[in-house]
Design a protein around this motif. Sequence first.
Motif, PDB file in Angstrom:
ATOM      1  N   PRO A  19      79.439  89.456  41.884  1.00 10.90           N
ATOM      2  CA  PRO A  19      78.828  88.394  42.688  1.00 10.90           C
ATOM      3  C   PRO A  19      78.372  87.205  41.847  1.00 10.90           C
ATOM      4  N   VAL A  20      78.317  86.069  42.512  1.00  6.27           N
ATOM      5  CA  VAL A  20      77.760  84.856  41.910  1.00  6.27           C
ATOM      6  C   VAL A  20      76.242  84.984  41.930  1.00  6.27           C
TER       7      VAL A  20
ATOM      8  N   HIS B  53      77.878  85.052  36.841  1.00  6.92           N
ATOM      9  CA  HIS B  53      78.274  86.283  37.541  1.00  6.92           C
ATOM     10  C   HIS B  53      77.772  87.494  36.772  1.00  6.92           C
ATOM     11  N   VAL B  54      77.550  88.569  37.504  1.00  6.36           N
ATOM     12  CA  VAL B  54      77.297  89.876  36.897  1.00  6.36           C
ATOM     13  C   VAL B  54      78.285  90.850  37.521  1.00  6.36           C
ATOM     14  N   ILE B  55      78.502  91.951  36.841  1.00  6.00           N
ATOM     15  CA  ILE B  55      79.341  93.019  37.368  1.00  6.00           C
ATOM     16  C   ILE B  55      78.384  94.094  37.878  1.00  6.00           C
ATOM     17  N   VAL B  56      78.565  94.480  39.140  1.00  5.64           N
ATOM     18  CA  VAL B  56      77.662  95.461  39.752  1.00  5.64           C
ATOM     19  C   VAL B  56      78.459  96.526  40.488  1.00  5.64           C
ATOM     20  N   LYS B  57      77.816  97.674  40.691  1.00  8.47           N
ATOM     21  CA  LYS B  57      78.402  98.708  41.542  1.00  8.47           C
ATOM     22  C   LYS B  57      78.370  98.207  42.972  1.00  8.47           C
TER      23      LYS B  57
ATOM     24  N   PHE C 124      74.732  97.697  44.107  1.00 12.86           N
ATOM     25  CA  PHE C 124      74.523  96.388  43.478  1.00 12.86           C
ATOM     26  C   PHE C 124      73.727  96.508  42.180  1.00 12.86           C
ATOM     27  N   ARG C 125      73.781  97.661  41.550  1.00 14.00           N
ATOM     28  CA  ARG C 125      73.152  97.833  40.237  1.00 14.00           C
ATOM     29  C   ARG C 125      74.115  97.323  39.168  1.00 14.00           C
ATOM     30  N   PRO C 126      73.620  96.532  38.229  1.00 15.25           N
ATOM     31  CA  PRO C 126      74.481  95.989  37.170  1.00 15.25           C
ATOM     32  C   PRO C 126      75.090  97.096  36.299  1.00 15.25           C
TER      33      PRO C 126
END
Length: 138
Positions: free
Chosen positions: A56-57, A109-113, A117-119
Amino acid sequence: MKKVTEKINVRYQETDQMGVVYHANYLVWFEIGRTAFVEALGFNYHDMEKEGVVSPVTHIEADYKRPAKYGEPCYVTTWVESYDGLRTRYGYDVTNQSDELLVTGFSDHVIVKQDSFRPISVRRRFPDWHAAYLEAMA
């Protein structure tokens, strides 16, 4: 530093009554550029999403210099401005066919589950992607 440029054909529905591109469309163009950048590295978001991971942004900015207009081709150039194994900042320049700068910007952006939504760490979960980003920034 690796940069990828993608051509954008300005469509009529992206413009206002004056034939000028509506400002929010540049954010869509940023996404087109980001996707082209990732694909140029040999990856794609679809494969990541199949593993239950999304990107997500978390922040986005655009600085408008001059308008893009209906009928003129534009180009979005994308690069990785910063990356720390968890967060990525992509940089963008949008130019016209005369190479005039129209818009600059960036998105974080981050990468999450996908389910929580945990990074997660790109470094650990996608080591090939991690290595490609480090190389692209060199």
